[in-house]
Design an enzyme around this catalytic site. Structure first.
Site, PDB file in Angstrom:
ATOM      1  N   ASP B  41       0.793  -1.237   0.000  1.00  0.00           N
ATOM      2  CA  ASP B  41       0.000   0.000   0.000  1.00  0.00           C
ATOM      3  C   ASP B  41       0.825   1.288   0.000  1.00  0.00           C
ATOM      4  OD1 ASP B  41      -2.253  -1.563   0.034  1.00  0.00           O
ATOM      5  OD2 ASP B  41      -2.380  -1.543   2.217  1.00  0.00           O
ATOM      6  N   LYS B  44       3.546   1.624  -4.882  1.00  0.00           N
ATOM      7  CA  LYS B  44       4.551   1.348  -5.916  1.00  0.00           C
ATOM      8  C   LYS B  44       3.937   1.246  -7.295  1.00  0.00           C
ATOM      9  CE  LYS B  44       6.245  -2.497  -4.807  1.00  0.00           C
ATOM     10  NZ  LYS B  44       5.508  -2.830  -3.602  1.00  0.00           N
ATOM     11  N   SER B  45       2.898   0.403  -7.401  1.00  0.00           N
ATOM     12  CA  SER B  45       2.300   0.181  -8.710  1.00  0.00           C
ATOM     13  C   SER B  45       1.725   1.472  -9.261  1.00  0.00           C
ATOM     14  CB  SER B  45       1.214  -0.895  -8.621  1.00  0.00           C
ATOM     15  OG  SER B  45       1.798  -2.119  -8.229  1.00  0.00           O
ATOM     16  N   GLY B 120       6.005  -6.062  -1.678  1.00  0.00           N
ATOM     17  CA  GLY B 120       6.352  -5.501  -0.394  1.00  0.00           C
ATOM     18  C   GLY B 120       6.298  -6.472   0.761  1.00  0.00           C
ATOM     19  N   ASP B 175       0.396  14.260  -0.385  1.00  0.00           N
ATOM     20  CA  ASP B 175      -0.897  14.951  -0.406  1.00  0.00           C
ATOM     21  C   ASP B 175      -1.711  14.651   0.852  1.00  0.00           C
ATOM     22  OD1 ASP B 175      -0.795  12.360  -1.703  1.00  0.00           O
ATOM     23  OD2 ASP B 175      -2.924  12.624  -2.179  1.00  0.00           O
ATOM     24  N   GLY B 474      15.018 -46.120  10.054  1.00  0.00           N
ATOM     25  CA  GLY B 474      13.667 -46.471  10.484  1.00  0.00           C
ATOM     26  C   GLY B 474      13.349 -45.788  11.807  1.00  0.00           C
ATOM     27  N   GLY B 477      12.678 -47.791  17.789  1.00  0.00           N
ATOM     28  CA  GLY B 477      11.965 -48.997  18.193  1.00  0.00           C
ATOM     29  C   GLY B 477      11.540 -49.872  17.031  1.00  0.00           C
ATOM     30  N   SER B 548      17.938 -41.665  11.142  1.00  0.00           N
ATOM     31  CA  SER B 548      18.188 -40.876   9.918  1.00  0.00           C
ATOM     32  C   SER B 548      16.893 -40.554   9.153  1.00  0.00           C
ATOM     33  CB  SER B 548      19.204 -41.564   9.001  1.00  0.00           C
ATOM     34  OG  SER B 548      18.989 -42.948   8.895  1.00  0.00           O
TER      35      SER B 548
END
Lengths: 301, 639
Positions: B41, B44-45, B120, B175, B474, B477, B548
């Site tokens: 807001d 930019k655009s 942004g 403004d 695995g 347990g 793992s």
């Protein structure tokens, strides 16, 4: 190399870098050749990038069978002159079903004959990278396209999930079946293209230049009567007008503009004062809001 | 054709140029690549829409579409919504935000501009880094009512990290603060102080209103107190001085051009410096030198080429050159090392973990890399250094990196092209990070491989066995250790030389300093894999029994070994059974919340996709499973 315009030389070098990067990092690339001015420039850049060798990939033209006759003649002449490999693909099922731009509407026709046709060809030849001549300035959804644009195994583009692209470090890693569309002309604008064609003296299809042509006015567009397949409404009479084309596609979908420009320099002069963007002459962009974005997600270029 | 007369907001009509005037002005024009960024807001655009609109780059049909869109989805109450000119993707137009970097092109009689418009909000910071990586100048927008926000600081930090030396702070929406000079000065002062800390050299602050067109193109009539240039006037005249041609030669080899036996050329774009036939160049990888014979282009051979030119060169002698090599000035060569320090910006939802292998792409060089030490994270809001063990989305850190093979590079500060790299995930192929090299690490150049006379084959031959690593993965347990134990007993009885590395046991010694966070799990596996590799090198049959849980680390382990040396054994016991057994009472504690990061409960186990063998430990006895393993090993050991 032309001495003038450092800016165009920089664009040229950027494009050559992209062409070489794809040739280096992919197993089986292809260049999509659509015969238009952008394709002419892209092909010229490829001739430069790999000189004195020929470009190390074939060209692919997806022929919808509704291209202007002059385009096909220009295509065959160009390929012969440069001594390159060209693959021409037409969606056979589409042709057998008689899918055409007049009875089936531009959206359905484009999907079957262009988008599906392209996917068939890419799948059949197992291309893992395809060059396209798209420019970011052409259309809003293209402004966000990456130079290396990732496509899933079903050729879909995910605009919200694009790979970040930093510096000129393009990520070319893909899994089997996935592919990359590469756009060497991303940073070129329409006027750059014509300026470069002028400086490099690149041949283009004569349809870009103004001449007396037989046209009908339809939905505010001037459609050229390129052959006898174009059905005429009761109130339509083809008339000779002095026209040219800013973009080229399938003739029943491509609007001509009235013009006196008969050379590249006159086209540039016309462009300098032009107030209409080039895609305005394309019916398929106007089908619905966000039309191009939708087509791209589905795999259209 | 819509007949819309386009008149710029200030009433200027585009002057009709002749072709010769056009070509003359094109020759003179320079290019400026501009990044625009700011918070949601900030407008930019709207600002870019205003630049395009006021420079009369809106075509009549685009204008027509814009009027329709403004009525349909506009946020300006039916008035022209200029932001719609640039917000391209339908999704973001409907949400009223910009979600991706978009490139815009416009041109004035003085310059051509490529504008990277970047989002942004925080989750798209990666796209801002993307836009910044190729820009010469950044325009940062702030809302005059809100002043400097966290996002402004974050974006300034990224702008500075990516080496942009020119910043324009555009204080927008003046403004809405009655064009207050006091308000503007307060924001400008606060920002200038912050930006100086970041080392940004050139900062220009401009008060403007994109919506009203004040100070965008024309000087503002509402802000007589401001005496600086309008935004466009500044962009048209600022000198961003590209010095690439004055730096030492760097020509990264991109593609080898072999037309036939009589032509062998090396194609690439000159990253810095200049090049002439007869110049001596040194290759980064081997250090070999040769002289340039020709600079070949489609338009004829060149006598001189400079930074930015795409060329093909031939050499006066045959030396081994491959893609990724850098041809450099022999008296000022790039660094060539496998250890260096760099800033990294992380883009992925999956954290960066030290020790985890990624793919690094630096120019045409591709190699495996991992972060060997995360030295500190940078809080981009305060610039403070913070300790950390992993890096999350949008975080920035200073790290030591270690590559599998040495790469050639320069410091990013000296050369953007040869000092930058991206990081790619090995499994998903996503671009997950970007890096800027700061310096090489000395130790890399001083530690060399000592070559030894007795090798793996000699050691294995003496033991009369084929060394290998059986990697049991695995859930806790699942029976990994039980099976591995039975297997080792059998192998031992058969006269084999073995060793069993057990997860719990190793954590009592070698890995006693590691916990159970994702970062520590990765390091845990790295150390064990390295240990297993040494044991295999010693000629042993090694069994590794580790949970793992992550694919990446199992793959890292696999990549350390020769193909036939590594056997991944997946002990696939369903979670319910593991939890029912619960020999060590760990599941109970995890369920009660007493143990954190427990695999299968609140930490993921990634199922192996390409295990060499899957043992269903719920259905068969350990003895049955071991006999299947022995069969596999026999098969494995056949030549």
């Amino acid at each position: 190399m032309f001495e003038s315009s450092r800016y165009l030389r920089r664009l040229e070098a950027e494009s050559i870098y992209i062409l070489r990067e794809v040739a280096s990092e992919f197993r089986n690339p292809v260049m999509l050749y659509s015969i238009g001015k952008d394709s002419s420039v892209m092909l010229h850049l490829a001739m430069k990038a790999f000189y004195p060798s020929k470009p190390p990939f074939p060209l692919l033209h997806v022929d919808t069978t509704w291209k202007f006759q002059e385009m096909i003649a220009f295509r065959d002449e160009t390929i012969a002159r440069l001594g390159l490999d060209l693959i021409v693909h037409t969606n056979k099922e589409g042709r057998e079903m008689g899918i055409n731009p007049i009875d089936h509407g531009s959206a359905h026709y484009t999907d079957v004959m262009k988008t599906q046709g392209l996917k068939q060809a890419l799948d059949h030849h197992r291309f893992d990278a395809a060059f396209g001549g798209a420019r970011r300035d052409e259309e809003k959804s293209r402004a966000k396209e990456r130079v290396f644009s990732f496509r899933s195994a079903s050729h879909r583009w995910e605009p919200k999930n694009q790979r970040p692209e930093l510096w000129s470090l393009f990520n070319s890693r893909i899994n089997l079946g996935e592919s990359i569309r590469a756009f060497p002309l991303s940073n070129w604008t329409e006027i750059d293209i014509w300026h470069y064609i002028l400086l490099e003296d690149i041949p283009v299809v004569p349809l870009y230049f103004a001449a007396e042509r037989l046209v009908v006015e339809r939905d505010g567009m001037l459609i050229m009567v390129d052959d006898d397949r174009l059905p005429l409404e009761a109130n339509e009479t083809p008339v000779k007008r002095r026209v040219r084309f800013r973009t080229l596609g399938c003739y029943p979908l491509t609007g001509a503009i009235e013009s006196e420009a008969t050379s590249v320099s006159e086209i540039i002069e016309e462009l300098i004062i032009s107030q209409v963007s080039e895609r305005q002459g394309r019916l398929i962009d106007h089908d619905q809001a966000g039309a191009m974005e939708k087509k791209k997600q589905e795999g259209y270029f | 054709m819509p007949d819309l007369k386009i008149v710029a907001a200030d009433g200027r009509q585009r002057e009709r140029q002749s072709l010769s005037e056009f070509l003359a002005s094109e020759d003179e024009k320079t290019l400026l690549k501009v990044l625009t960024c700011g918070s949601v807001d900030d407008g930019k655009s709207t600002l870019i829409g205003r630049l395009l609109f006021d420079c009369q780059l809106i075509f009549a049909d685009q204008m027509d579409a814009l009027e329709q869109d403004s009525r349909r989805v506009g946020s300006t109450g039916g008035e022209l919504d200029l932001a719609l000119l640039v917000d391209g993707l339908q999704a973001e137009r409907e949400q009223g935000i910009t979600i991706d970097v978009a490139y815009r092109y416009f041109s004035t009689p003085k310059r051509k501009f490529i504008v990277a418009d970047t989002p942004g909000h925080e989750q798209y910071t990666r796209n801002m880094a993307t836009g910044a990586s190729t820009s010469d100048l950044a325009i940062l927008l702030v809302d005059a009512r809100k002043g400097i926000l966290t996002q402004t600081r974050r974006h300034s930090c990224i702008v500075s990290l990516l080496g942009i030396r020119h910043v324009v702070l555009a204080v927008n929406k003046m403004d809405l603060v009655d064009y207050s000079e006091e308000r503007f000065e307060a924001i400008a002062d606060a920002y200038t102080n912050f930006a100086r800390e970041l080392g940004i050299e050139n900062i220009v602050c401009i008060p403007l209103s994109a919506l009203k067109g004040e100070n965008v193109i024309q000087p503002s009539s509402e802000m007589q107190w401001y005496h600086g240039p309008s935004l466009l006037a500044h962009l048209e005249t600022v000198d961003v001085g590209d010095n690439a041609a004055t730096l030492p030669l760097r020509l990264p080899v991109q593609w080898i051009n072999r037309r036939n036996d009589d032509f062998r050329g090396y194609a690439g774009t000159i990253a810095s410096g200049t090049l002439r036939p007869g110049d001596e160049v040194a290759l980064s990888s081997s250090g070999q030198t040769a002289k340039i014979s020709r600079i070949v282009t489609y338009d004829g051979d060149l006598e001189l080429a400079a930074a930015g030119d795409a060329v093909t060169v031939t050499l006066d002698r045959e030396i081994d050159v491959s893609r990724g090599d850098i041809m450099a000035a022999p008296d000022a060569r790039p660094k060539f090392a496998d250890q260096f320090a760099a800033h990294i910006i992380w883009f992925s939802e999956n954290e960066l973990l030290p020790g985890r292998p990624y793919i690094l792409k630096c120019g045409g060089q591709l190699t495996t890399v991992s972060v060997s030490a995360l030295r500190y994270k940078i809080n981009v809001d305060t610039l403070d250094h913070v300790a950390g063990r992993s890096l999350a989305l949008n975080e920035v850190a200073f790290c030591n990196l270690s590559t599998e093979r040495p790469i050639a590079f320069d410091a990013y500060e000296e050369n953007r092209r040869t000092g930058s790299f991206i990081l790619i995930d090995k499994l998903t192929n996503e671009t997950v990070g970007a890096g800027m090299i700061v310096y090489e690490l000395r130790r890399a150049t001083n530690i060399h491989w000592q070559s030894l006379d007795i090798d793996k084959t000699a050691r294995a031959t003496l033991k009369n066995q084929k060394p290998c690593c059986l990697w049991f993965t695995g859930l806790s347990g699942s029976g990994k250790s039980t099976i591995a134990n039975v297997l080792e007993k059998k192998l031992h009885a058969m006269g084999c030389h073995t060793y069993l590395l057990d997860g719990d046991n190793v954590r009592h010694g070698l890995n006693r300093d590691l916990g159970f966070t994702d970062a520590d799990r990765v390091e845990n596996i790295r150390r064990v894999a390295e240990t297993a590799k040494l044991f295999v090198d010693a000629g042993l049959i090694v069994m590794v029994s580790f949970i793992s849980p992550f694919k990446s680390e199992r793959r890292m382990a696999r990549d350390m070994f020769e193909d036939e040396e590594f056997v991944e054994v997946w002990v696939d016991t369903p979670l319910e059974i593991c939890e029912k057994r619960d020999a060590k009472g760990l599941y109970k504690k995890a369920r009660a919340g007493e143990i954190k990061n427990f695999t299968g409960i609140d930490s993921a186990y990634e199922i192996p996709e390409k295990a060499d063998i899957r043992l269903s430990a719920g259905d068969e006895t350990p003895e049955e499973l071991v006999s299947r393993l022995l069969t596999l090993l026999e098969f494995h050991n056949k030549d």
